[in-house]
Enzyme design. Sequence first.
Site, PDB file in Angstrom:
ATOM      1  N   GLY A  19       0.875  -1.403   0.030  1.00  8.67           N
ATOM      2  CA  GLY A  19      -0.011  -0.087  -0.064  1.00  8.67           C
ATOM      3  C   GLY A  19       0.667   1.244   0.020  1.00  8.67           C
ATOM      4  O   GLY A  19       1.791   1.176  -0.562  1.00  8.67           O
ATOM      5  N   ALA A  22       4.043   0.446   2.844  1.00  8.33           N
ATOM      6  CA  ALA A  22       4.859  -0.709   2.847  1.00  8.33           C
ATOM      7  C   ALA A  22       4.380  -1.618   1.966  1.00  8.33           C
ATOM      8  O   ALA A  22       3.324  -1.470   1.209  1.00  8.33           O
ATOM      9  CB  ALA A  22       4.744  -1.381   4.296  1.00  8.33           C
ATOM     10  N   VAL A  24       4.793  -5.792   0.713  1.00  7.17           N
ATOM     11  CA  VAL A  24       4.845  -7.159   1.108  1.00  7.17           C
ATOM     12  C   VAL A  24       5.400  -8.227   0.169  1.00  7.17           C
ATOM     13  O   VAL A  24       4.989  -8.124  -1.069  1.00  7.17           O
ATOM     14  CB  VAL A  24       3.618  -7.612   1.801  1.00  7.17           C
ATOM     15  CG1 VAL A  24       3.859  -9.103   2.504  1.00  7.17           C
ATOM     16  CG2 VAL A  24       3.105  -6.782   2.755  1.00  7.17           C
ATOM     17  N   LYS A  39       7.814  -7.758   4.981  1.00 12.10           N
ATOM     18  CA  LYS A  39       7.240  -6.568   4.929  1.00 12.10           C
ATOM     19  C   LYS A  39       8.235  -5.399   4.961  1.00 12.10           C
ATOM     20  O   LYS A  39       9.098  -5.279   6.015  1.00 12.10           O
ATOM     21  CB  LYS A  39       6.023  -6.321   5.826  1.00 12.10           C
ATOM     22  CG  LYS A  39       5.679  -4.753   5.814  1.00 12.10           C
ATOM     23  CD  LYS A  39       4.137  -4.890   6.696  1.00 12.10           C
ATOM     24  CE  LYS A  39       2.978  -5.431   5.865  1.00 12.10           C
ATOM     25  NZ  LYS A  39       1.685  -5.396   6.364  1.00 12.10           N
ATOM     26  N   ASP A 133      -5.747  -1.712  13.948  1.00 12.21           N
ATOM     27  CA  ASP A 133      -6.080  -1.715  12.741  1.00 12.21           C
ATOM     28  C   ASP A 133      -6.813  -2.996  12.003  1.00 12.21           C
ATOM     29  O   ASP A 133      -6.387  -3.562  11.247  1.00 12.21           O
ATOM     30  CB  ASP A 133      -5.016  -1.240  11.645  1.00 12.21           C
ATOM     31  CG  ASP A 133      -5.318  -0.800  10.133  1.00 12.21           C
ATOM     32  OD1 ASP A 133      -6.608  -0.195  10.298  1.00 12.21           O
ATOM     33  OD2 ASP A 133      -4.548  -0.747   9.479  1.00 12.21           O
TER      34      ASP A 133
END
Length: 321
Positions: A19, A22, A24, A39, A133
């Site tokens: 995103g 970061a 992955v 990540k 989150d």
Amino acid sequence: MVQRILDQRYELEELIGGGGMADVYKARDCLLNRPVAVKILHEEFKQDKEFVDKFQREAQAAARLSHPNIVNIYDVGVADGDHYIVMEYVPGRTLKDRIRQEGHLSVSESLRVAREIAEALAHAHANNLVHCDIKPHNILMMADGHAKVADFGIARAVTESTMTYSGNVIGSVHYFSPEQAKGTMITPKSDVYSLGVVLYEMLTGKLPFTGDNPVSIAVKHLQEEPVPVRQIDPAIPPVVEAIVSKAMSKDPAMRPTSAELVQDISQAERMLMVGSQPMPQMAPMAQDPDATQVLPRVQPTQQPIPPRRAPQDEGYEEDEP
């Protein structure tokens, strides 16, 4: 970035997600010869010392968690100035992908997945770690159907698709709690609210609050009540609607703790299981002849009483005087 080897150990193979904050990668741990997920934070964040220190502390704290419904964190480090976290690689789709593909989940499946997330949160909260989150994008669905909560390692620092006010990351706008919307203190019950939103979406296929921009959605979290789930789908049992409503209370004091939420969901699962099955037939009990019983009134028979016969009729003879 692909084909790069971090710290002479983690060989990046392919980009599998990311995103604005970061990326992955699927990678191979060359030392243990196993697949892992790595990540790596974007360039702009590694210059903020306060952020980096916070990132390191919380990643290390998350690495101490060990629970079947939490993605394991194996390592955290820095390679050529890039801060990274090495995590368990979980092949498959996210819960968000599943909701998009199926529209919504069944009541029983929604409760099971929510219970597993709540169990993961209860473990984290017991270890003084708040996720901050919780959303379907951060719930990985394993091949056997079980759920794993991801992104504990950078929960308090930064996550994908998060919303910031004045540089402070507070969560994803569709799922965060009223206190996150206000920018006030985040507690474990903030995670409970977010899980309530996730359960709402699993049951209905809809988000409780939408809007034209993030600020308008945040205001709805603060000021509006969501449409009750039974109004969207009357087949949802009232006990399940009550769980969603309680978890999404505006006042954190009215929400259950994550451990209490596990108990509430488990109780609802038992109730619905009993309600969906015929009651077992009781084996007939042996009748106690001395038990108190209600008997029909017995009417006396009207048969004549036979006359008493004389002794001689019985075959006896009178003695002679």
